[in-house]
Design an enzyme around this catalytic site. Structure first.
Site, PDB file in Angstrom:
ATOM      1  N   TYR A   4      41.367  45.769  46.823  1.00  0.00           N
ATOM      2  CA  TYR A   4      39.952  45.941  46.479  1.00  0.00           C
ATOM      3  C   TYR A   4      39.290  46.937  47.430  1.00  0.00           C
ATOM      4  O   TYR A   4      38.573  47.853  47.007  1.00  0.00           O
ATOM      5  CB  TYR A   4      39.268  44.574  46.551  1.00  0.00           C
ATOM      6  CG  TYR A   4      37.825  44.556  46.112  1.00  0.00           C
ATOM      7  CD1 TYR A   4      37.493  44.543  44.760  1.00  0.00           C
ATOM      8  CD2 TYR A   4      36.790  44.535  47.049  1.00  0.00           C
ATOM      9  CE1 TYR A   4      36.175  44.513  44.350  1.00  0.00           C
ATOM     10  CE2 TYR A   4      35.469  44.505  46.645  1.00  0.00           C
ATOM     11  CZ  TYR A   4      35.157  44.489  45.301  1.00  0.00           C
ATOM     12  OH  TYR A   4      33.848  44.458  44.897  1.00  0.00           O
ATOM     13  N   SER A  22      30.870  48.544  47.408  1.00  0.00           N
ATOM     14  CA  SER A  22      30.923  47.198  47.980  1.00  0.00           C
ATOM     15  C   SER A  22      30.719  47.318  49.484  1.00  0.00           C
ATOM     16  O   SER A  22      30.747  48.417  50.042  1.00  0.00           O
ATOM     17  CB  SER A  22      32.289  46.578  47.653  1.00  0.00           C
ATOM     18  OG  SER A  22      32.973  46.158  48.795  1.00  0.00           O
TER      19      SER A  22
HETATM   20  N1  NAP Z   1      29.667  39.897  43.189  1.00  0.00           N
HETATM   21  C1  NAP Z   1      29.612  40.534  44.337  1.00  0.00           C
HETATM   22  O1  NAP Z   1      29.258  39.962  45.366  1.00  0.00           O
HETATM   23  C2  NAP Z   1      29.977  41.999  44.393  1.00  0.00           C
HETATM   24  C3  NAP Z   1      29.811  42.653  45.616  1.00  0.00           C
HETATM   25  C4  NAP Z   1      30.107  44.009  45.702  1.00  0.00           C
HETATM   26  C5  NAP Z   1      30.543  44.679  44.584  1.00  0.00           C
HETATM   27  N2  NAP Z   1      30.704  44.029  43.404  1.00  0.00           N
HETATM   28  C6  NAP Z   1      31.146  44.834  42.264  1.00  0.00           C
HETATM   29  O2  NAP Z   1      30.237  44.684  41.186  1.00  0.00           O
HETATM   30  C7  NAP Z   1      30.927  44.934  39.968  1.00  0.00           C
HETATM   31  C8  NAP Z   1      30.661  43.766  39.019  1.00  0.00           C
HETATM   32  O3  NAP Z   1      31.245  42.593  39.571  1.00  0.00           O
HETATM   33  P1  NAP Z   1      30.658  41.133  39.328  1.00  0.00           P
HETATM   34  O4  NAP Z   1      30.571  40.475  40.631  1.00  0.00           O
HETATM   35  O5  NAP Z   1      29.465  41.207  38.455  1.00  0.00           O
HETATM   36  O6  NAP Z   1      31.911  40.477  38.564  1.00  0.00           O
HETATM   37  P2  NAP Z   1      32.054  39.806  37.137  1.00  0.00           P
HETATM   38  O7  NAP Z   1      30.965  38.817  36.888  1.00  0.00           O
HETATM   39  O8  NAP Z   1      33.455  39.333  37.076  1.00  0.00           O
HETATM   40  O9  NAP Z   1      31.834  41.009  36.106  1.00  0.00           O
HETATM   41  C9  NAP Z   1      32.802  41.990  35.942  1.00  0.00           C
HETATM   42  C10 NAP Z   1      32.471  42.804  34.701  1.00  0.00           C
HETATM   43  O10 NAP Z   1      33.438  43.838  34.550  1.00  0.00           O
HETATM   44  C11 NAP Z   1      34.080  43.716  33.276  1.00  0.00           C
HETATM   45  N3  NAP Z   1      35.462  44.172  33.400  1.00  0.00           N
HETATM   46  C12 NAP Z   1      36.436  43.713  34.215  1.00  0.00           C
HETATM   47  N4  NAP Z   1      37.564  44.403  34.048  1.00  0.00           N
HETATM   48  C13 NAP Z   1      37.299  45.355  33.104  1.00  0.00           C
HETATM   49  C14 NAP Z   1      38.055  46.377  32.489  1.00  0.00           C
HETATM   50  N5  NAP Z   1      39.352  46.578  32.792  1.00  0.00           N
HETATM   51  N6  NAP Z   1      37.461  47.146  31.560  1.00  0.00           N
HETATM   52  C15 NAP Z   1      36.173  46.949  31.217  1.00  0.00           C
HETATM   53  N7  NAP Z   1      35.394  46.001  31.760  1.00  0.00           N
HETATM   54  C16 NAP Z   1      35.962  45.203  32.686  1.00  0.00           C
HETATM   55  C17 NAP Z   1      33.942  42.221  32.925  1.00  0.00           C
HETATM   56  O11 NAP Z   1      34.055  41.967  31.543  1.00  0.00           O
HETATM   57  P3  NAP Z   1      35.498  41.611  30.874  1.00  0.00           P
HETATM   58  O12 NAP Z   1      36.206  40.689  31.811  1.00  0.00           O
HETATM   59  O13 NAP Z   1      35.162  40.990  29.554  1.00  0.00           O
HETATM   60  O14 NAP Z   1      36.182  42.915  30.690  1.00  0.00           O
HETATM   61  C18 NAP Z   1      32.515  41.984  33.420  1.00  0.00           C
HETATM   62  O15 NAP Z   1      31.589  42.507  32.506  1.00  0.00           O
HETATM   63  C19 NAP Z   1      32.400  45.117  40.333  1.00  0.00           C
HETATM   64  O16 NAP Z   1      32.697  46.490  40.443  1.00  0.00           O
HETATM   65  C20 NAP Z   1      32.491  44.469  41.693  1.00  0.00           C
HETATM   66  O17 NAP Z   1      33.543  45.017  42.451  1.00  0.00           O
HETATM   67  C21 NAP Z   1      30.443  42.709  43.276  1.00  0.00           C
END
Ligand code: NAP
Length: 255
Positions: free
Chosen positions: A160, A146
């Protein structure tokens, strides 16, 4: 000349592949011909995502229910991958959560939960994938970091930020330890993307304005923006790239 960025015959595991950034990356891998295992806690959503990949890109897929913060469940996930495909070339650790509270009153159970999912979960999956990856002739782990790896951009995200700092350091440690097996370990560090995780931030006009002012390319990211870097890191074209943090942030970290 053989096609570049060709992932046909390869198998990838994408945790958090059911939606958001994980699904964006899974689409890129599938488009390049890779079979994809989608893992998340909600099996229905993971199955729908896997089905979409098969329908759109004609690749073999598997959906698996797994909470990555539960080591026994991660073991079962990797056993299932071995049973179905007998191999594994790429691991994408995109499962992640965030909780927002002022640092001085962060509920300890929530702080712990963030670390357990984002950091322990990443470690568990890397650890259990090791034996299969070792057998691959181009093994690649892609951890999701991130902006906080470089700069903490908003308040109230101490858990986080700590977890993602840990992921970045873990990545470098694994790259050094597992280089001798040819296992490459890198981080993709996304900037700001509108997903379920960031919905609260995006629906606040002031915060959105703050973000947009700091992104040289003038827009926030969409999950598909991560496809190219992920496919590159999974491919043979990245065979000499390991231990790196690659920001895909529209230029935010250039400020
Ligand atoms: N969006 C951004 O701007 C951003 C920026 C930097 C980094 N990130 C990173 O990108 C990654 C994905 O985030 P996102 O933004 O796409 O969020 P998201 O839409 O909430 O997706 C999160 C994913 O992780 C799964 N998940 C959550 N907890 C889990 C667990 N304990 N075991 C297995 N699967 C789990 C969720 O499915 P379930 O809830 O069904 O388990 C979902 O598939 C994360 O690591 C986040 O920190 C995001």
């Amino acid at each position: 000349m053989k096609e570049v960025f060709d992932l046909r015959g390869r198998v990838a595991l994408v945790t958090g592949g059911s939606r958001g950034l994980g699904f964006g990356i899974a689409q890129g891998l599938a488009e390049a011909g890779c079979s994809v295992v989608v893992a998340s806690r909600n099996l229905e959503e993971a199955s729908e995502a896997a089905q979409k990949l098969t329908e759109k890109y004609g690749v073999e897929t598997m959906a698996f229910r797994c909470d990555v913060s539960n080591y026994e469940e991660v073991k079962k996930l990797l056993e299932a991958v071995k049973e179905k495909f007998g191999k594994l070339d790429t691991v994408v650790n995109a499962a992640g959560i965030n909780r927002r509270h002022p640092a001085e009153e962060f509920p300890l159970d929530e702080f712990r939960q963030v670390i357990e999912v984002n950091l322990f979960g990443t470690y568990y999956v890397c650890r259990e994938a090791f034996s299969l990856l070792r057998e691959s002739d181009n093994p690649s782990i892609i951890n999701i970091g991130s902006l906080t790896v470089e700069e903490v951009t908003m308040p109230n995200i101490s858990a986080y930020a700590a977890s993602k700092g840990g992921v970045a350091s873990l990545t470098k440690a694994l790259a050094k330890e597992w280089g001798r097996y040819g296992i490459r370990v890198n981080v993709i560090a996304p900037g700001w993307y509108r997903t379920k995780m960031t919905e609260a931030v995006f629906s606040d006009p002031e915060k959105l304005d703050y973000m947009l002012k700091r992104i040289p390319l003038g827009r926030t990211g969409v999950p598909e923006d991560l496809k190219g870097v992920a496919v590159f890191l999974a491919s043979e074209e990245a065979k000499y790239v390991t231990g790196q943090i690659i920001f895909v942030d529209g230029g935010w970290t250039a400020n």
